[in-house]
Design an enzyme around this catalytic site. Structure first.
Site, PDB file in Angstrom:
ATOM      1  N   LYS A   1       2.665  -3.847   6.529  1.00 65.92           N
ATOM      2  CA  LYS A   1       2.994  -3.897   5.096  1.00 65.92           C
ATOM      3  C   LYS A   1       4.499  -3.687   4.904  1.00 65.92           C
ATOM      4  O   LYS A   1       5.135  -4.380   4.102  1.00 65.92           O
ATOM      5  CB  LYS A   1       2.208  -2.830   4.324  1.00 65.92           C
ATOM      6  CG  LYS A   1       0.713  -3.106   4.235  1.00 65.92           C
ATOM      7  CD  LYS A   1       0.416  -4.290   3.317  1.00 65.92           C
ATOM      8  CE  LYS A   1      -1.045  -4.633   3.234  1.00 65.92           C
ATOM      9  NZ  LYS A   1      -1.326  -5.900   2.553  1.00 65.92           N
TER      10      LYS A   1
ATOM     11  N   SER B   1       0.833  -1.203   0.000  1.00 67.94           N
ATOM     12  CA  SER B   1       0.000   0.000   0.000  1.00 67.94           C
ATOM     13  C   SER B   1       0.867   1.253   0.000  1.00 67.94           C
ATOM     14  O   SER B   1       1.957   1.263   0.577  1.00 67.94           O
ATOM     15  CB  SER B   1      -0.855  -0.015   1.264  1.00 67.94           C
ATOM     16  OG  SER B   1      -1.423   1.252   1.492  1.00 67.94           O
TER      17      SER B   1
ATOM     18  N   TYR C   1      -1.115  -1.195  10.757  1.00 67.62           N
ATOM     19  CA  TYR C   1      -1.416  -1.693   9.400  1.00 67.62           C
ATOM     20  C   TYR C   1      -0.262  -1.372   8.450  1.00 67.62           C
ATOM     21  O   TYR C   1       0.276  -2.252   7.765  1.00 67.62           O
ATOM     22  CB  TYR C   1      -2.726  -1.069   8.889  1.00 67.62           C
ATOM     23  CG  TYR C   1      -2.896  -1.237   7.402  1.00 67.62           C
ATOM     24  CD1 TYR C   1      -3.142  -2.482   6.847  1.00 67.62           C
ATOM     25  CD2 TYR C   1      -2.758  -0.141   6.538  1.00 67.62           C
ATOM     26  CE1 TYR C   1      -3.262  -2.638   5.468  1.00 67.62           C
ATOM     27  CE2 TYR C   1      -2.879  -0.292   5.171  1.00 67.62           C
ATOM     28  CZ  TYR C   1      -3.123  -1.539   4.639  1.00 67.62           C
ATOM     29  OH  TYR C   1      -3.219  -1.698   3.282  1.00 67.62           O
TER      30      TYR C   1
HETATM   31  C1  WQD Z   1      -9.623   9.858   0.957  1.00 64.86           C
HETATM   32  C2  WQD Z   1      -9.831  11.345   1.231  1.00 64.86           C
HETATM   33  C3  WQD Z   1     -10.019  11.830   3.578  1.00 64.86           C
HETATM   34  C4  WQD Z   1     -13.773   9.644   4.239  1.00 64.86           C
HETATM   35  C5  WQD Z   1      -6.919   4.853   2.893  1.00 64.86           C
HETATM   36  C6  WQD Z   1      -5.966   4.049   3.729  1.00 64.86           C
HETATM   37  C7  WQD Z   1      -4.800   3.615   2.919  1.00 64.86           C
HETATM   38  C8  WQD Z   1      -5.229   2.894   1.645  1.00 64.86           C
HETATM   39  C9  WQD Z   1      -6.282   3.645   0.902  1.00 64.86           C
HETATM   40  C10 WQD Z   1      -5.149   0.491   2.017  1.00 64.86           C
HETATM   41  C11 WQD Z   1      -9.013  11.855   2.424  1.00 64.86           C
HETATM   42  C12 WQD Z   1     -11.324  12.139   2.870  1.00 64.86           C
HETATM   43  C13 WQD Z   1     -12.647  10.204   3.662  1.00 64.86           C
HETATM   44  C14 WQD Z   1     -14.819  10.505   4.683  1.00 64.86           C
HETATM   45  C15 WQD Z   1     -13.532  12.401   3.934  1.00 64.86           C
HETATM   46  N1  WQD Z   1      -5.778   1.605   1.921  1.00 64.86           N
HETATM   47  N2  WQD Z   1     -12.526  11.560   3.516  1.00 64.86           N
HETATM   48  N3  WQD Z   1     -14.664  11.860   4.502  1.00 64.86           N
HETATM   49  O1  WQD Z   1      -7.102   8.054   3.686  1.00 64.86           O
HETATM   50  O2  WQD Z   1      -6.154   8.133   1.369  1.00 64.86           O
HETATM   51  O3  WQD Z   1      -6.281   6.013   2.482  1.00 64.86           O
HETATM   52  O4  WQD Z   1      -7.314   4.064   1.775  1.00 64.86           O
HETATM   53  O5  WQD Z   1      -3.989   0.267   1.900  1.00 64.86           O
HETATM   54  O6  WQD Z   1      -4.000   2.804   3.669  1.00 64.86           O
HETATM   55  O7  WQD Z   1      -5.558   4.864   4.794  1.00 64.86           O
HETATM   56  O8  WQD Z   1      -8.418   7.077   1.720  1.00 64.86           O
HETATM   57  O9  WQD Z   1     -10.792   7.009   1.076  1.00 64.86           O
HETATM   58  O10 WQD Z   1     -10.180   7.082   3.546  1.00 64.86           O
HETATM   59  O11 WQD Z   1      -9.825   9.119   2.143  1.00 64.86           O
HETATM   60  O12 WQD Z   1     -13.449  13.629   3.815  1.00 64.86           O
HETATM   61  O13 WQD Z   1     -15.847  10.067   5.233  1.00 64.86           O
HETATM   62  O14 WQD Z   1     -11.204  11.540   1.606  1.00 64.86           O
HETATM   63  O15 WQD Z   1      -9.761  12.770   4.585  1.00 64.86           O
HETATM   64  O16 WQD Z   1      -8.649  13.167   2.129  1.00 64.86           O
HETATM   65  P1  WQD Z   1      -6.958   7.422   2.381  1.00 64.86           P
HETATM   66  P2  WQD Z   1      -9.879   7.495   2.148  1.00 64.86           P
END
Ligand code: WQD
Length: 337
Positions: A152, A124, A148
Site C-alpha cells: 500500500k 489502509s 501487505y
Molecule cells: C481488531 C481488534 C485484535 C480478531 C486489520 C488489518 C488492517 C486493516 C483492518 C486492511 C484487534 C482483536 C481480532 C480476533 C481479537 N485492513 N481481535 N480476536 O488488526 O486493526 O486491522 O483490519 O487494510 O490492515 O490488519 O483489525 O479486526 O483484525 O482486529 O481479539 O479473533 O480485535 O487483536 O485488537 P486490525 P482486526
C-alpha cells in the site's frame, strides 16, 4: 461517462457500487472474483433496481483493461482490487506485490494511454505502522510492517511520483481504518472465504454458531480495559467517502490523502458487550496471547476529510453491529447458501 470500479464485487466494492448507482452514476466493474462472489452483483441490482457492466478479470490483464477503456467512456477509476490480509501477505509476498503494486502500475499505464487521469485509491491505516501519537493524522510518519502494508505504501509513493511527473493526474488516496457493517438490506456484506481474521466477522460467525468461541488477543495492553482499541467505520459511510472523493476529483488536479474513520476507538470488550446487547446472542470468549504485529490502540484524526471532502462518518457502533448481524443471520454461509 462511467466510473470504473476495480474490485467492485468485493466487500467494500459492492457497497461503493450501490452508492454510485443510487447517485445515478454509470458503473463498470472489473473483478477477478478471487475474494468476491458474482452473486453480489445480482444483489446490487436488487438493492438499486439498476444494473452495471461486469468484466471478470484481473487488473494484471492489460489487454482486458485496454478493451474496457476502448469500449466505454470512463471518467474516473475507483481502484479497490487488491489482496488485503496482513498475515497471508507475510507468506505470499510476491503475490501481494504483484497484485497490489504491479496491478496498480498496469491500471495507471492503461488509464494514461486512454487519457483518463482521475483516480481514487484504496489504501489502509496499516501504512502508519506504529503511530507517532493518537489520533493519527495524515501527516504522521508511515512505516508498514508487512508486505501487505508495504504494498500500500509503495502504491502511495508511485502515485505521488506519477502526479509529480504529470500534474494532470488527479488522485485521492483513502486510508481506511476498520471497515465493518453491511448494507441495511442484508443483501450484501462481508463474506470471508476462510476463517475470518477480523474481529467483527469472527464475532458474527460465533453468534451464528459456525465458530465455537472468540479468542481475545491480549488483555494487558495499555488501554482502559486492556484489550485492543480500533476505529471501526460502517462500510456504508466508507462507501459515501468514495463518492465525496470522486466529487472533489472533478474540481482540481491534485494528489490528496484522507483518513476514513470515525475518529473514535472501541475496545474488543466494548465490541463484544455491545454485540451481545444488540443481538441478544452470547459471545463466548477467552483471553489469549497478543497477536503478532497488533498494536494497543489505533484511531483516526478525521478532520481533514471533514474540512476538505465535506465528509464524516454518521453511523453509530450500534448500526454497524446491527447491520453486520442482519447480513450474517440472513446469510449464514455468506453468498454460498
Ligand atoms: C481488531 C481488534 C485484535 C480478531 C486489520 C488489518 C488492517 C486493516 C483492518 C486492511 C484487534 C482483536 C481480532 C480476533 C481479537 N485492513 N481481535 N480476536 O488488526 O486493526 O486491522 O483490519 O487494510 O490492515 O490488519 O483489525 O479486526 O483484525 O482486529 O481479539 O479473533 O480485535 O487483536 O485488537 P486490525 P482486526
Amino acid at each position: 461517462m462511467a466510473i470504473l470500479v476495480t474490485g467492485g464485487a468485493g466487500y467494500i466494492g459492492s457497497h461503493t457500487v450501490v452508492e454510485l448507482l443510487n447517485a445515478n452514476q454509470q458503473v463498470i466493474i472489473v473483478d477477478n472474483l478471487s475474494n468476491a462472489n458474482v452473486i453480489a452483483l445480482s444483489r446490487i441490482e436488487k438493492i438499486t433496481a439498476k444494473s452495471c457492466i461486469f468484466y471478470q478479470g484481473s487488473v494484471l490483464n492489460k489487454a482486458l483493461l485496454h478493451k474496457i477503456f476502448t469500449d466505454h467512456a470512463i471518467e474516473a477509476v475507483i481502484h479497490l482490487a487488491g489482496l488485503k490480509a496482513e498475515a497471508d501477505s507475510v507468506c505470499k509476498p510476491l503475490q501481494y506485490y504483484e497484485t497490489n503494486v504491479t496491478g496498480t502500475i498496469i491500471l495507471c499505464q492503461v488509464m494514461a494511454e486512454h487519457q483518463v487521469k482521475k483516480l481514487v485509491f484504496s489504501s489502509s491505516a496499516t501504512v502508519y505502522g506504529v503511530p507517532d501519537g493518537l489520533p493519527i493524522k495524515e501527516t504522521d510518519s508511515t512505516g508498514a510492517t508487512t508486505p501487505y502494508g508495504q504494498s500500500k505504501l509503495m502504491v502511495e509513493q508511485l502515485l505521488a511520483d506519477l502526479h509529480t511527473a504529470d500534474n494532470q493526474w488527479d488522485i485521492t488516496i483513502l486510508r481506511y481504518f476498520n471497515p465493518v457493517g453491511a448494507h441495511p438490506s442484508g443483501l450484501i456484506g462481508e463474506d470471508p472465504c476462510d476463517i475470518p481474521n477480523n474481529l467483527m466477522a469472527y464475532i458474527c460467525q460465533v453468534a451464528v454458531g459456525k465458530l465455537k468461541e472468540l479468542q481475545v488477543f491480549g488483555n494487558d495492553y495499555l488501554t482502559p480495559d486492556g484489550t485492543g482499541v480500533r476505529d471501526y467505520i460502517h462500510v456504508v459511510d466508507l462507501a459515501q467517502g468514495h463518492l465525496k472523493a470522486l466529487a472533489k476529483l472533478s474540481s482540481n488536479s491534485a494528489i490528496a490523502t484522507y483518513n476514513l474513520g470515525t475518529g473514535r476507538g472501541y475496545s474488543v470488550i466494548e465490541i463484544i458487550n455491545t454485540f451481545e446487547q444488540i443481538t441478544g446472542k452470547a459471545i463466548p470468549y477467552r483471553f489469549s496471547a497478543r497477536r503478532d504485529g497488533d498494536l494497543a490502540a489505533y484511531f483516526a484524526d478525521v478532520s481533514h476529510a471533514k474540512t476538505a471532502l465535506d465528509w464524516h462518518a454518521e453511523l453509530s457502533l450500534e448500526t454497524m453491529i446491527e447491520s453486520s448481524w442482519h447480513w450474517q443471520s440472513k446469510n449464514p454461509n455468506g453468498y454460498r447458501n
